[in-house]
Design an enzyme around this catalytic site. Structure first.
Site, PDB file in Angstrom:
ATOM      1  N   GLU A  30      -2.947  -4.594  -3.272  1.00 38.45           N
ATOM      2  CA  GLU A  30      -3.458  -5.499  -4.287  1.00 38.45           C
ATOM      3  C   GLU A  30      -3.453  -4.842  -5.665  1.00 38.45           C
ATOM      4  O   GLU A  30      -3.013  -5.419  -6.659  1.00 38.45           O
ATOM      5  CB  GLU A  30      -4.890  -5.947  -3.949  1.00 38.45           C
ATOM      6  N   ASN A  33       0.838  -1.193   0.000  1.00 43.71           N
ATOM      7  CA  ASN A  33       0.000   0.000   0.000  1.00 43.71           C
ATOM      8  C   ASN A  33       0.877   1.248   0.000  1.00 43.71           C
ATOM      9  O   ASN A  33       1.929   1.296   0.616  1.00 43.71           O
ATOM     10  CB  ASN A  33      -0.997  -0.012   1.163  1.00 43.71           C
TER      11      ASN A  33
END
Length: 162
Positions: free
Chosen positions: A75, A62
């Site tokens: 992701e 992140n």
């Protein structure tokens, strides 16, 4: 009126040690991806690792920004990197983990809706389900086969592609 029921399925393991070698190793790679997290505001680090059909591993973490919502989840960092650099090498599996110094995580952290929609698009693009492994350092491991077991109401409009 018609009543509909949706069921999802996933496997839960007590620890990483119960996984097969390939999934165990991918989880360790996701933990390595945590080290690249830029999360000075939330202090909530997330790491993702993709295993491609060729065996190549792609990482994501992140990336926060003081100008919310300019950051990006681990992701999507990994999946967009895949799409830009390895779109012809299908994604077989993705491992995701999270960690914070603020409290102990005792269950896996699930992906946000935006990440799930991107995962759905990747599965559709490659015509192949992706094995997703979610785990907390001090908790169980969830293994989920295919996006339908995470996002039962996918957004796809076939007429947008014609």
């Amino acid at each position: 009126m018609t009543n509909h029921e949706i069921k999802i399925a996933f496997d839960e393991y007590d620890s990483l040690k119960e996984l097969n070698t390939a999934d165990y190793d991918l989880c360790l790679e996701a933990a390595n991806a945590l080290k690249k997290s830029h999360s000075p505001y939330s202090k909530f680090r997330v790491g993702a690792a993709l295993r491609l059909q060729s065996g190549k591993i792609i990482y994501g973490s992140n990336q926060e920004n003081v100008a919310y919502p300019s950051g990006l989840c681990a992701e999507r960092v990994a999946l967009f990197y895949w799409g830009a650099n390895h779109p012809d090498d299908p994604v077989e599996a993705m491992a995701i983990t999270a960690q914070t110094d603020e409290f102990m995580l005792t269950k896996p952290v699930t992906s946000c809706g935006s990440c799930l929609q991107v995962l759905a698009e990747v599965e559709k693009k490659q015509s192949k389900a992706i094995r997703v492994i979610l785990y907390a350092p001090q908790g169980p491991v969830w293994v989920i086969e295919g996006i339908e077991n995470q996002l039962p109401f996918l957004f796809f409009e076939e007429r947008l592609t014609t």
